[in-house]
Design a protein around this motif. Structure first.
Motif, short mmCIF file in Angstrom:
data_model
loop_
_atom_site.label_atom_id
_atom_site.label_comp_id
_atom_site.label_asym_id
_atom_site.label_seq_id
_atom_site.Cartn_x
_atom_site.Cartn_y
_atom_site.Cartn_z
N ILE A 28 13.26 36.67 -25.38
CA ILE A 28 14.26 37.73 -25.71
C ILE A 28 15.25 38.38 -26.61
CG2 ILE A 28 14.63 40.16 -24.90
CD1 ILE A 28 12.99 40.44 -22.81
N LEU A 29 15.71 37.45 -25.94
CA LEU A 29 16.89 36.59 -26.60
C LEU A 29 16.77 36.13 -28.48
CD1 LEU A 29 20.16 35.74 -24.36
CD2 LEU A 29 19.44 37.66 -25.32
N LEU B 79 9.52 39.55 -29.40
CA LEU B 79 10.11 40.28 -28.95
C LEU B 79 9.08 41.53 -28.37
CD1 LEU B 79 12.90 41.59 -28.48
CD2 LEU B 79 12.64 42.91 -30.47
N GLY B 80 7.94 42.40 -28.51
CA GLY B 80 7.43 43.03 -28.19
C GLY B 80 6.21 42.85 -26.43
N CYS B 81 5.94 40.93 -27.23
CA CYS B 81 5.31 40.72 -25.97
C CYS B 81 5.77 40.25 -25.08
CB CYS B 81 4.11 39.74 -26.00
SG CYS B 81 2.97 39.92 -27.20
N ALA C 176 7.58 43.52 -22.68
CA ALA C 176 6.64 44.07 -22.29
C ALA C 176 6.20 43.42 -20.38
CB ALA C 176 5.40 44.36 -22.84
N VAL C 177 6.21 41.66 -20.75
CA VAL C 177 6.61 40.89 -19.30
C VAL C 177 7.34 41.17 -18.58
CG1 VAL C 177 6.73 38.87 -18.75
CG2 VAL C 177 5.18 39.38 -20.49
N SER C 178 8.57 41.30 -19.14
CA SER C 178 9.80 41.22 -18.00
C SER C 178 9.79 43.32 -17.84
CB SER C 178 10.78 41.31 -19.59
OG SER C 178 12.45 41.88 -18.28
N ILE C 179 9.63 44.24 -18.29
CA ILE C 179 9.34 45.45 -17.66
C ILE C 179 8.12 45.11 -16.59
CG2 ILE C 179 7.96 47.52 -17.73
CD1 ILE C 179 9.96 47.73 -21.23
N GLY D 176 -1.68 33.88 -11.58
CA GLY D 176 -1.62 32.99 -12.65
C GLY D 176 -1.34 33.36 -14.16
N PHE D 177 -0.81 34.60 -13.64
CA PHE D 177 -0.36 34.93 -15.87
C PHE D 177 1.07 34.78 -15.06
CE2 PHE D 177 2.54 38.71 -16.57
CZ PHE D 177 1.68 38.30 -18.35
N ILE D 178 1.49 34.89 -14.08
CA ILE D 178 3.15 34.26 -14.38
C ILE D 178 3.40 32.91 -14.47
CG2 ILE D 178 5.35 34.29 -12.10
CD1 ILE D 178 3.82 36.73 -10.95
N GLY D 179 2.27 32.33 -13.77
CA GLY D 179 2.52 31.17 -13.83
C GLY D 179 2.27 30.25 -15.20
N GLY D 180 1.58 31.41 -16.37
CA GLY D 180 1.14 31.09 -17.72
C GLY D 180 2.67 31.37 -17.78
N VAL D 181 3.48 32.26 -18.18
CA VAL D 181 4.32 32.65 -18.81
C VAL D 181 5.71 31.85 -19.41
CG1 VAL D 181 6.60 34.28 -18.75
CG2 VAL D 181 4.50 35.11 -17.70
N ALA D 182 5.86 30.62 -18.93
CA ALA D 182 6.71 29.41 -18.94
C ALA D 182 5.60 28.68 -20.38
CB ALA D 182 6.72 28.76 -17.98
N PRO D 183 4.82 28.16 -20.58
CA PRO D 183 3.48 27.10 -21.55
C PRO D 183 4.16 28.81 -22.30
CG PRO D 183 2.15 27.82 -19.68
CD PRO D 183 3.97 28.16 -19.34
#
Length: 142
Positions: free
Chosen positions: A64-65, A91-93, A96-99, A120-127
């Motif tokens: 985000i930053l 930024l928008g994506c 949205a993930v954070s919210i 699985g979605f949470i695991g995919g955020v890092a890459p």
């Protein structure tokens, strides 16, 4: 406008700016702390090792930053409209993930496991964040 009124206006504007900075800093620190705890807890529920779960909120907020910096820095360069659009999308994506993640943390009971798709979605955020921030760095350094 007289010189006296100009000085009063300048002082009032400075006071408003200082107040805005202090308020933004306070709200930002409090929001980061609460969001950090919620995102870390959600990462643990998604099978991220407890000693590494603190990285997940940093990944989200760091993305985000970086995206915010990209939008602000490139605003001075009209010829970089496409790059600004990229940063706005990131930024928008990321926001949205954070919210959504903070909301899920609030509504999923502590003793209830997350479903497989959410894990699985949470695991995919890092890459995805790695790809987005690396490309953002390339844009900002060329």
């Amino acid at each position: 406008m007289s010189q006296s009124n100009t000085r009063k206006t300048s002082r009032a504007l400075l006071a408003a700016r200082v107040g805005a900075v202090l308020l933004t800093t306070g709200v930002g620190a409090a929001s980061f702390a609460l969001s950090f705890v919620a995102l870390r807890d959600l990462a643990v529920k998604a099978h991220v090792a407890a000693d590494l779960a603190w990285l997940w909120p940093l990944i989200i907020d760091g993305t985000i930053l970086l995206a915010t910096l990209g939008v602000v820095v490139l605003a001075a360069f009209p010829e970089h409209r496409r790059d600004r659009r990229y940063f706005w999308c990131v930024l928008g994506c990321s926001a949205a993930v954070s919210i959504v993640a903070n909301t899920l943390h609030a509504i999923v009971p502590a003793d209830q496991p997350l479903n497989a798709w959410l894990t699985g979605f949470i695991g995919g955020v890092a890459p995805v964040s790695l790809l987005a921030t690396t490309h953002g760095l390339v844009i900002l350094t060329r």
